[in-house]
Design a protein around this motif. Sequence first.
Motif, short mmCIF file in Angstrom:
data_model
loop_
_atom_site.label_atom_id
_atom_site.label_comp_id
_atom_site.label_asym_id
_atom_site.label_seq_id
_atom_site.Cartn_x
_atom_site.Cartn_y
_atom_site.Cartn_z
N TYR A 35 0.83 -1.21 0.00
CA TYR A 35 0.00 0.00 0.00
C TYR A 35 0.86 1.26 0.00
CZ TYR A 35 -4.33 -2.52 0.47
OH TYR A 35 -5.41 -3.33 0.22
N HIS A 36 0.53 2.16 -0.89
CA HIS A 36 1.21 3.45 -0.97
C HIS A 36 0.38 4.42 -0.14
CE1 HIS A 36 3.99 6.24 -2.73
NE2 HIS A 36 3.08 6.92 -3.41
N ASN A 37 0.50 4.29 1.18
CA ASN A 37 -0.38 5.04 2.07
C ASN A 37 -0.07 6.53 2.08
OD1 ASN A 37 -1.80 2.77 2.96
ND2 ASN A 37 -0.21 2.28 4.46
N VAL A 38 -1.08 7.29 2.42
CA VAL A 38 -0.90 8.73 2.58
C VAL A 38 0.14 8.99 3.67
CG1 VAL A 38 -2.06 10.84 3.34
CG2 VAL A 38 -3.23 9.26 1.79
N ALA A 39 1.08 9.89 3.38
CA ALA A 39 2.12 10.24 4.35
C ALA A 39 1.67 11.48 5.12
CB ALA A 39 3.44 10.51 3.63
N ALA A 40 1.78 11.42 6.43
CA ALA A 40 1.34 12.53 7.27
C ALA A 40 2.51 13.44 7.62
CB ALA A 40 0.71 12.00 8.56
N SER A 41 2.26 14.73 7.54
CA SER A 41 3.27 15.71 7.96
C SER A 41 2.64 16.66 8.97
CB SER A 41 3.80 16.49 6.76
OG SER A 41 2.85 17.47 6.35
N ALA A 42 3.49 17.33 9.72
CA ALA A 42 3.03 18.29 10.73
C ALA A 42 3.86 19.56 10.62
CB ALA A 42 3.15 17.71 12.13
N SER A 43 3.18 20.70 10.60
CA SER A 43 3.86 21.99 10.46
C SER A 43 3.27 23.00 11.43
CB SER A 43 3.72 22.52 9.03
OG SER A 43 4.26 21.61 8.10
N VAL A 44 4.03 24.07 11.64
CA VAL A 44 3.68 25.05 12.66
C VAL A 44 3.54 26.45 12.06
CG1 VAL A 44 4.47 26.18 14.76
CG2 VAL A 44 4.84 23.75 14.47
N ILE A 45 2.48 27.12 12.49
CA ILE A 45 2.32 28.54 12.18
C ILE A 45 2.62 29.30 13.47
CG2 ILE A 45 0.71 30.36 11.47
CD1 ILE A 45 -0.93 28.12 10.06
N THR A 117 0.22 13.30 0.43
CA THR A 117 0.41 13.58 1.85
C THR A 117 -0.87 14.15 2.45
OG1 THR A 117 1.12 15.89 1.64
CG2 THR A 117 2.81 14.18 1.35
N CYS A 118 -0.96 14.05 3.77
CA CYS A 118 -1.97 14.76 4.53
C CYS A 118 -1.20 15.68 5.47
CB CYS A 118 -2.84 13.78 5.32
SG CYS A 118 -4.10 14.61 6.31
N ASP A 119 -1.26 16.96 5.18
CA ASP A 119 -0.45 17.93 5.93
C ASP A 119 -1.28 18.51 7.08
OD1 ASP A 119 1.47 17.43 4.02
OD2 ASP A 119 1.06 19.25 2.87
N LEU A 120 -0.78 18.31 8.29
CA LEU A 120 -1.46 18.81 9.48
C LEU A 120 -0.79 20.13 9.90
CD1 LEU A 120 -2.11 15.74 9.43
CD2 LEU A 120 -2.09 15.80 11.92
N TYR A 121 -1.61 21.11 10.23
CA TYR A 121 -1.08 22.41 10.60
C TYR A 121 -1.54 22.81 12.00
CZ TYR A 121 0.48 22.81 5.84
OH TYR A 121 1.14 22.57 4.66
#
Length: 180
Positions: A35-45, A117-121
């Motif tokens: 499975y080529h799963n969605v990669a999760a990232s986390a970023s900051v404002i 990706t699923c980018d979390l902010y």
Amino acid sequence: MDPAGLRFCPRCGAGGYGYHDGKFWRCDSCGFRHYHNVAASASVIVEIGGRVLTVVRGKDPGKGLLSLPGGFIDPDERAEDAAVRECREEAGVDVTDLSFVGSWPNDYEYGSVLYKTCDLYFSARAAYVPRLEAHRPEAHGSGEVAGIELIDPEDIESAPIAFESARRALLAWRLRARGH
Ligand SMILES: [Zn+2]
């Protein structure tokens, strides 16, 4: 479309290793699935002196463009911890009081592989800010970060931001900050 151009099964070596449903590879011979799963990232404002902290990307994708301090979440790591870690590594800024802004999807091409990706902010408060002009981020050593820039929240629409997910997060954050 196959996001990595794979042709042979990595388990049995047979041809006919096809990509299906925009999600996984399957070998027609041995039945292996990957499975080529969605990669999760986390970023900051994070605001510093009324402006938003960004980093100048030192590498593709988006080399020379701006992104929010952040990165991929490590296995077994909380998104909040990844956000704090990346902000420290990339910008030398320690943040606290994280608040979830939202998540947005993104395409991220690296090493001739297209990752979804699923980018979390998160918004956050700066607990420690170094002298930014003198700061040498740890990430400088690997060339990931070419510099630090502070942008005016009024310039979010026009700033040279690498990823639309970050621009959308910044717009949502600004809207919330204005009390809408
Ligand atoms: Zn196989």
